[in-house]
Design an enzyme around this catalytic site. Sequence first.
Site: not given
Ligand code: SAH
Ligand code: SF4
Length: 364
Positions: A93, A106, A113, A117, A120, A342
């Site tokens: 997406e 974006c 991935c 995390c 996420c 995000c």
């Molecule tokens: N993988 C990369 C880029 C994609 S995520 C990274 O982790 O930086 C983009 C941003 O969204 C990151 O800062 C991530 O930590 C944040 N993010 C992920 N899940 C989220 C959530 N459930 N609520 C708010 N931000 C989130």
């Molecule tokens: Fe992957 Fe989500 Fe962690 Fe970004 S925040 S590195 S997309 S698991």
Amino acid sequence: MTQKQNIIGIAREDLEKEFIDAGIPKFRTKQIWHWLYFQGVRSFEDMPNIPKDLRQKLGDSYTIHRPEVSKALISVDGTQKWLLKFVDGEEAECVHIPEVDRGTICLSSQVGCTLTCKFCHTGTQKLVRNLTAAEIVGQMMVARDAFNEWPTPSSNRHVSNIVMMGMGEPLYNFDNVAKALKIIMDPEGISLSKRKITLSTSGVVPMMDRCGEEIGVNLAVSLHAVRDDLRNTLVPLNKKYPLKDLIDACRRYPGVNNANRITFEYVMLKGINDTNVDAKELVRLIRGIPAKINLIPFNPWPSSDYECSTPERIAAFSDIVFKAGYSSPVRTPRGRDILAACGQLKSESVRQSKSLLSSLNAGI
Ligand code: SAH
Ligand code: SF4
């Protein structure tokens, strides 16, 4: 029959070489590049200054292929999300966020991935594969198509900024991301300045230097915790590249100064990382780095372990960071109603394919 190659996503110098090997003079690369990335044409037939026999030859060897839009959604706040299908059927997406003075796209770098995390949703989906350079540039081109933004306007663009903050960890797909961004930055095509592009990483320390040296775009770092024990849990990659190494890599990131700051992203998790003590430690940790802190209200998803901090807590946290001399904007969640905010990407499509699967299994 050999399969035709997608001409989108081939680096300019590689295209020039392929053409020279095929007996096509160098100046044609410039012309064709202009048609592809400045005019945005979708057929070699639409390149009138290219001789007919050469157009034919190009059409025999190459396609001009964009990802297919399998679903387009628009949020009440104007945010748009496109679910894109690639030639092998995989999907990812991308999201367009309109603002008063700009429009940000974006982009995703991977399907899913490999990192996990805790907060996420993308991280709960297993990686299917890296996206190719063509698929990354293709996301941008699909957005430009949607706004009918061809030829490339010099100002007031709907797609004026890029954030590599979609699905995936861009520095785990460095070669394709670098290739795609170089195509997007080429001044004779889409021509987006490196200052309008921000790449977000969860902290792949060994690739951060290369990112600065070879691509030179703005850097955003997903910090989220200021102590190793907590960051090990929230961003497990921290066990491999702990905070000290991460902050050192930020300190030496090329081109950082007061006009080009590093963005530290910090997701606000209730009772986990949102105390005044955390805010003060954050300020201490990054002291001396030209930086801004982007506070992201946590976007919940089904069965997520966390809750978003209260607005009062976020305001108090932001205030401490601001008073220490750092800009500390709170990121307004955009497109939550279409699962475009995000950390929410891909969830809808996965859920749908699961329900599709169960209806198929039930013989519906
Ligand atoms: N993988 C990369 C880029 C994609 S995520 C990274 O982790 O930086 C983009 C941003 O969204 C990151 O800062 C991530 O930590 C944040 N993010 C992920 N899940 C989220 C959530 N459930 N609520 C708010 N931000 C989130
Ligand atoms: Fe992957 Fe989500 Fe962690 Fe970004 S925040 S590195 S997309 S698991």
